[in-house]
Motif scaffolding. Structure first.
Motif, PDB file in Angstrom:
ATOM      1  N   ARG A 168       0.840  -1.203   0.000  1.00  0.00           N
ATOM      2  CA  ARG A 168       0.000   0.000   0.000  1.00  0.00           C
ATOM      3  C   ARG A 168       0.874   1.252   0.000  1.00  0.00           C
ATOM      4  O   ARG A 168       2.006   1.253   0.502  1.00  0.00           O
ATOM      5  CB  ARG A 168      -0.920   0.021   1.228  1.00  0.00           C
ATOM      6  CG  ARG A 168      -2.057  -0.980   1.182  1.00  0.00           C
ATOM      7  CD  ARG A 168      -3.000  -0.743   0.017  1.00  0.00           C
ATOM      8  NE  ARG A 168      -3.621   0.576   0.032  1.00  0.00           N
ATOM      9  CZ  ARG A 168      -4.776   0.869   0.618  1.00  0.00           C
ATOM     10  NH1 ARG A 168      -5.444  -0.075   1.268  1.00  0.00           N
ATOM     11  NH2 ARG A 168      -5.283   2.082   0.553  1.00  0.00           N
ATOM     12  N   ARG A 223      -9.345   5.026  -1.952  1.00  0.00           N
ATOM     13  CA  ARG A 223      -8.132   4.410  -1.385  1.00  0.00           C
ATOM     14  C   ARG A 223      -7.104   5.461  -0.968  1.00  0.00           C
ATOM     15  O   ARG A 223      -6.251   5.194  -0.124  1.00  0.00           O
ATOM     16  CB  ARG A 223      -7.491   3.472  -2.414  1.00  0.00           C
ATOM     17  CG  ARG A 223      -8.298   2.246  -2.757  1.00  0.00           C
ATOM     18  CD  ARG A 223      -8.397   1.273  -1.611  1.00  0.00           C
ATOM     19  NE  ARG A 223      -9.011   0.007  -1.996  1.00  0.00           N
ATOM     20  CZ  ARG A 223      -9.450  -0.901  -1.132  1.00  0.00           C
ATOM     21  NH1 ARG A 223      -9.337  -0.677   0.171  1.00  0.00           N
ATOM     22  NH2 ARG A 223     -10.000  -2.020  -1.546  1.00  0.00           N
ATOM     23  N   GLY A 274      -8.658   8.786   4.021  1.00  0.00           N
ATOM     24  CA  GLY A 274      -8.636   8.070   5.281  1.00  0.00           C
ATOM     25  C   GLY A 274      -7.406   8.391   6.107  1.00  0.00           C
ATOM     26  O   GLY A 274      -6.995   9.555   6.213  1.00  0.00           O
ATOM     27  N   ARG A 329      -0.793   0.309   8.127  1.00  0.00           N
ATOM     28  CA  ARG A 329      -1.995   0.004   7.346  1.00  0.00           C
ATOM     29  C   ARG A 329      -2.665   1.293   6.899  1.00  0.00           C
ATOM     30  O   ARG A 329      -2.401   2.370   7.437  1.00  0.00           O
ATOM     31  CB  ARG A 329      -2.978  -0.846   8.161  1.00  0.00           C
ATOM     32  CG  ARG A 329      -3.477  -0.191   9.425  1.00  0.00           C
ATOM     33  CD  ARG A 329      -4.063  -1.252  10.364  1.00  0.00           C
ATOM     34  NE  ARG A 329      -4.627  -0.706  11.589  1.00  0.00           N
ATOM     35  CZ  ARG A 329      -3.921  -0.366  12.658  1.00  0.00           C
ATOM     36  NH1 ARG A 329      -2.612  -0.478  12.648  1.00  0.00           N
ATOM     37  NH2 ARG A 329      -4.518   0.096  13.735  1.00  0.00           N
ATOM     38  N   VAL A 353      -6.312   2.861   6.766  1.00  0.00           N
ATOM     39  CA  VAL A 353      -7.734   2.828   7.125  1.00  0.00           C
ATOM     40  C   VAL A 353      -8.406   3.829   6.183  1.00  0.00           C
ATOM     41  O   VAL A 353      -8.520   5.007   6.476  1.00  0.00           O
ATOM     42  CB  VAL A 353      -7.950   3.206   8.603  1.00  0.00           C
ATOM     43  CG1 VAL A 353      -9.424   3.118   8.971  1.00  0.00           C
ATOM     44  CG2 VAL A 353      -7.121   2.297   9.505  1.00  0.00           C
ATOM     45  N   ASP A 354      -8.826   3.350   5.019  1.00  0.00           N
ATOM     46  CA  ASP A 354      -9.181   4.224   3.910  1.00  0.00           C
ATOM     47  C   ASP A 354     -10.686   4.334   3.719  1.00  0.00           C
ATOM     48  O   ASP A 354     -11.479   3.955   4.593  1.00  0.00           O
ATOM     49  CB  ASP A 354      -8.483   3.766   2.631  1.00  0.00           C
ATOM     50  CG  ASP A 354      -8.854   2.330   2.240  1.00  0.00           C
ATOM     51  OD1 ASP A 354      -9.916   1.833   2.682  1.00  0.00           O
ATOM     52  OD2 ASP A 354      -8.095   1.708   1.471  1.00  0.00           O
ATOM     53  N   TYR A 370     -12.572   0.858   4.100  1.00  0.00           N
ATOM     54  CA  TYR A 370     -12.288   0.040   5.276  1.00  0.00           C
ATOM     55  C   TYR A 370     -13.586  -0.220   6.055  1.00  0.00           C
ATOM     56  O   TYR A 370     -14.458   0.635   6.142  1.00  0.00           O
ATOM     57  CB  TYR A 370     -11.304   0.783   6.167  1.00  0.00           C
ATOM     58  CG  TYR A 370     -10.428  -0.077   7.053  1.00  0.00           C
ATOM     59  CD1 TYR A 370      -9.201  -0.535   6.605  1.00  0.00           C
ATOM     60  CD2 TYR A 370     -10.820  -0.391   8.349  1.00  0.00           C
ATOM     61  CE1 TYR A 370      -8.374  -1.279   7.425  1.00  0.00           C
ATOM     62  CE2 TYR A 370     -10.004  -1.145   9.178  1.00  0.00           C
ATOM     63  CZ  TYR A 370      -8.783  -1.593   8.718  1.00  0.00           C
ATOM     64  OH  TYR A 370      -7.971  -2.340   9.530  1.00  0.00           O
ATOM     65  N   ASP A 371     -13.718  -1.411   6.650  1.00  0.00           N
ATOM     66  CA  ASP A 371     -14.888  -1.726   7.473  1.00  0.00           C
ATOM     67  C   ASP A 371     -14.781  -1.031   8.828  1.00  0.00           C
ATOM     68  O   ASP A 371     -13.799  -1.218   9.558  1.00  0.00           O
ATOM     69  CB  ASP A 371     -14.999  -3.239   7.690  1.00  0.00           C
ATOM     70  CG  ASP A 371     -15.408  -3.975   6.426  1.00  0.00           C
ATOM     71  OD1 ASP A 371     -16.101  -3.368   5.589  1.00  0.00           O
ATOM     72  OD2 ASP A 371     -15.036  -5.151   6.282  1.00  0.00           O
ATOM     73  N   LYS A 407     -18.758   1.494   5.372  1.00  0.00           N
ATOM     74  CA  LYS A 407     -17.531   1.461   4.591  1.00  0.00           C
ATOM     75  C   LYS A 407     -16.800   2.799   4.687  1.00  0.00           C
ATOM     76  O   LYS A 407     -17.307   3.830   4.288  1.00  0.00           O
ATOM     77  CB  LYS A 407     -17.838   1.154   3.124  1.00  0.00           C
ATOM     78  CG  LYS A 407     -18.217  -0.285   2.837  1.00  0.00           C
ATOM     79  CD  LYS A 407     -17.033  -1.221   3.025  1.00  0.00           C
ATOM     80  CE  LYS A 407     -17.402  -2.649   2.643  1.00  0.00           C
ATOM     81  NZ  LYS A 407     -16.255  -3.574   2.896  1.00  0.00           N
ATOM     82  N   GLY A 408     -15.605   2.766   5.243  1.00  0.00           N
ATOM     83  CA  GLY A 408     -14.660   3.830   5.071  1.00  0.00           C
ATOM     84  C   GLY A 408     -14.794   5.049   5.950  1.00  0.00           C
ATOM     85  O   GLY A 408     -15.813   5.311   6.585  1.00  0.00           O
ATOM     86  N   THR A 441     -11.460  -3.261  15.397  1.00  0.00           N
ATOM     87  CA  THR A 441     -12.232  -2.580  14.367  1.00  0.00           C
ATOM     88  C   THR A 441     -12.406  -1.103  14.718  1.00  0.00           C
ATOM     89  O   THR A 441     -12.867  -0.782  15.820  1.00  0.00           O
ATOM     90  CB  THR A 441     -13.625  -3.226  14.225  1.00  0.00           C
ATOM     91  OG1 THR A 441     -13.464  -4.610  13.908  1.00  0.00           O
ATOM     92  CG2 THR A 441     -14.432  -2.548  13.124  1.00  0.00           C
TER      93      THR A 441
END
Length: 568
Positions: A110, A165, A168, A190, A192-193, A196-197, A217-218, A271
């Protein structure tokens, strides 16, 4: 934080025009501020762990002690305005490009997102009680994209996904080696875009206000933020409504955005949570503190002209148990500020009859607390919240607990230069429902700055401020300013409120999210949207941080060094 409204829509891309809706704010304020409690120190590792410190006598007059000097005089030689396409610093300081847009930073390939904003500094050894100044997880907000630079001007599904993408938050491990900062491809890195859940929590979870959603989402429109005492990020979703048009047909739900999202940089398995109890509006940031009885408080601004200032207070105290405290923000009370009488008004449907009686076109505005929180701006105005001039960053003074609010500007009311307000809670308690306030500093030619935006304190109580002007170079009333800049401002003594220019950013850029390393030797700053008014790739107005062989400017984080650090 992206830009002000005084730009010409005809010369701007679709994304630029969309983000011009982010507009300004309105003025309020005049009275005196008293002292506040040091028990309410802001949750910043560079500040909360360093109080009662001193520094070298940086050229102060004879007879001024090092302690007094650290709190009233700048630790650098102030610089003049410039329109150079560079980050200009005083003699003795240098900067390093770190984590620019497009750089690979995860083990699975990424890349860093676009338009860096808030920077959270989390020492890598924090969970073991450490506060490393050379090894950390940085969380970098990404506020919006430039479709010209990203190559996504055509509205295709692939391009829309690419934009999601690039927004975030990037969680990036960095380490200082031989005086240079480097990105480390750690397993916890990572993005978190925007895809992302994320879990919805609090009163709005599962209600009609969010179409029954419990998972969404996101996170997008990530402007500023804050850090909790238990070591998580609070990232703020600001200009989210316009993305409905930008991403038409992509399944984007505006009501799923516009919240404060909590992310644990140390635990990829946890999460992220959208904390709906903190309200839905154009969140600029969260200024974290503690009440006298140990509860969490977060001050927030709605970054829009004629919008309000809020605070959220948790119902339970901070326990010190990290696992438990990660659930603390599910429950709490949201208030809006009435500057006309110095009160905090509770936004609670069951307890505030004005919310029950509020109507529009003879129809009730709200029927539940979920609806109040989902449209916190309308609720705030319905109960007498004071519309102010685009409240952007809010920060808490580390020594006395005063709350500083950057009101950036409001062209609707002739406030083109902006000002900074200082608020003191009654009884020095952040849980108080009444306060005093005054204007700490006005912008304008005599002050040397315009449009205050992000703020950060050093441990001595000095305020460092960056500006948010979109019309520099085109608006003659701002010819004095040069490019957007960073200023040092003492908050006490003979120089209180005076602005000393420390840095000047590149062409058409903002400097955002300033954050100190715990030892005070590195100041991390984001360089957002350099060259954003470029008409085409053949007519670029900036080349700042461009890749070798390319001329396209890149948003980036920079690490500024040359500071002596905090002295015990």
């Amino acid at each position: 934080m992206s830009h002000s409204p005084e730009q010409t829509p005809e010369k701007r891309s679709f994304w630029h025009q969309l983000l011009d809706t982010r507009i300004s704010r309105r003025s309020a304020i005049t009275t005196a501020a008293a002292t506040a409690a040091a028990a309410s120190l802001p949750v910043s590792f560079a500040q909360a762990q360093q109080s009662g410190v001193t520094t070298a006598n940086n050229g102060a007059p004879i007879g001024v002690t090092p302690r007094e000097n650290a709190r009233t005089y700048p630790p650098f030689r102030p610089i003049e305005p410039t329109r150079a396409d560079d980050l200009t610093l005083p003699p003795g300081f240098r900067y390093q490009i770190l984590a620019p847009w497009g750089e690979e930073f995860t083990q699975d390939g990424r890349t860093i997102g676009f338009n860096h904003d808030f920077i959270g500094y989390f020492p890598a050894d924090m969970l073991e009680g450490g506060h490393s100044s050379t090894d950390a997880y940085l969380t970098i907000n990404h506020e919006y994209v430039n479709s010209l630079f990203l190559g996504t001007e055509e509205r295709t599904p692939a391009n829309i996904e690419k934009e999601k993408r690039a927004m975030g938050v990037s969680v990036v491990r960095v380490r200082q080696q031989g005086g240079e900062w480097k990105v480390v491809k750690d397993a916890k890195n990572r993005a978190v875009d925007g895809l992302y859940d994320i879990e919805l929590t609090g009163p709005v979870r599962g209600t009609d206000a969010v179409k029954g959603a419990t998972m969404v989402k996101g996170t997008v429109g990530n402007c500023s933020g804050g850090q909790t005492p238990w070591g998580t990020l609070l990232t703020c979703e600001e200009n989210v409504d316009g993305y409905v048009k930008a991403w038409e047909g992509s399944g984007y739900e505006a009501m799923h955005q516009g919240w404060v999202t909590e992310i644990d940089p140390f635990d990829p398995a946890w999460t992220p949570k959208k904390r709906t109890g903190m309200g839905r509006f154009r969140h600029e940031n969260v200024a974290p503190g503690r009440t006298a009885d140990g509860r969490f408080v977060g001050y927030m601004g709605d970054d829009m002209q004629d919008s309000c200032v809020y605070k959220f207070v948790s119902r339970q105290p901070i326990s010190g148990d990290r696992a438990a405290d990660r659930n603390l923000l599910e429950d709490g009370d949201l208030y809006v500020a009435n500057f006309g009488n110095g009160t905090w008004v509770l936004l609670d449907y069951d307890k505030n009859k004005k919310l029950q009686d509020a109507k529009k076109d003879d129809k009730p505005l709200f029927s539940s607390q979920a609806e109040v929180l989902a449209d916190a701006r309308a609720a705030a105005l319905a109960v007498g919240g004071t519309p102010v001039d685009r409240p952007e960053d809010i920060e808490i003074h580390p020594l006395n607990g005063d709350v500083y609010i950057a009101l950036t500007n409001n062209s609707k009311h002739g406030n083109y230069f902006g000002h900074i307000v200082r608020l003191t809670e009654e009884g020095s308690d952040h849980a108080a429902t009444s306060f005093k306030w005054d204007v700490f500093a006005y912008g304008g030619p005599s002050a040397g700055f315009a449009s205050p935006d992000n703020l950060v304190f050093d441990p001595y109580g000095n305020l460092w401020m960056v500006t948010d002007n979109s019309d520099l170079g085109t608006n003659p009333i701002k010819d004095f300013h040069g490019n957007n800049a960073m200023f040092f401002m003492p908050t006490e003594g003979p120089n209180a409120g005076k602005a000393y220019r420390f840095a000047v950013g590149p062409v058409e850029a903002e400097m955002t999210g300033p954050t100190w390393s715990p030892d005070g030797k590195t100041l991390f700053v984001s360089i957002q949207h350099p060259g954003e008014d470029s008409e085409s790739l053949d007519k670029l107005t900036s080349n700042f941080a461009a890749k070798p062989g390319s001329r396209i400017p890149r948003p980036t984080l920079v690490a500024i060094q040359g500071f002596p650090g905090w002295k015990a």
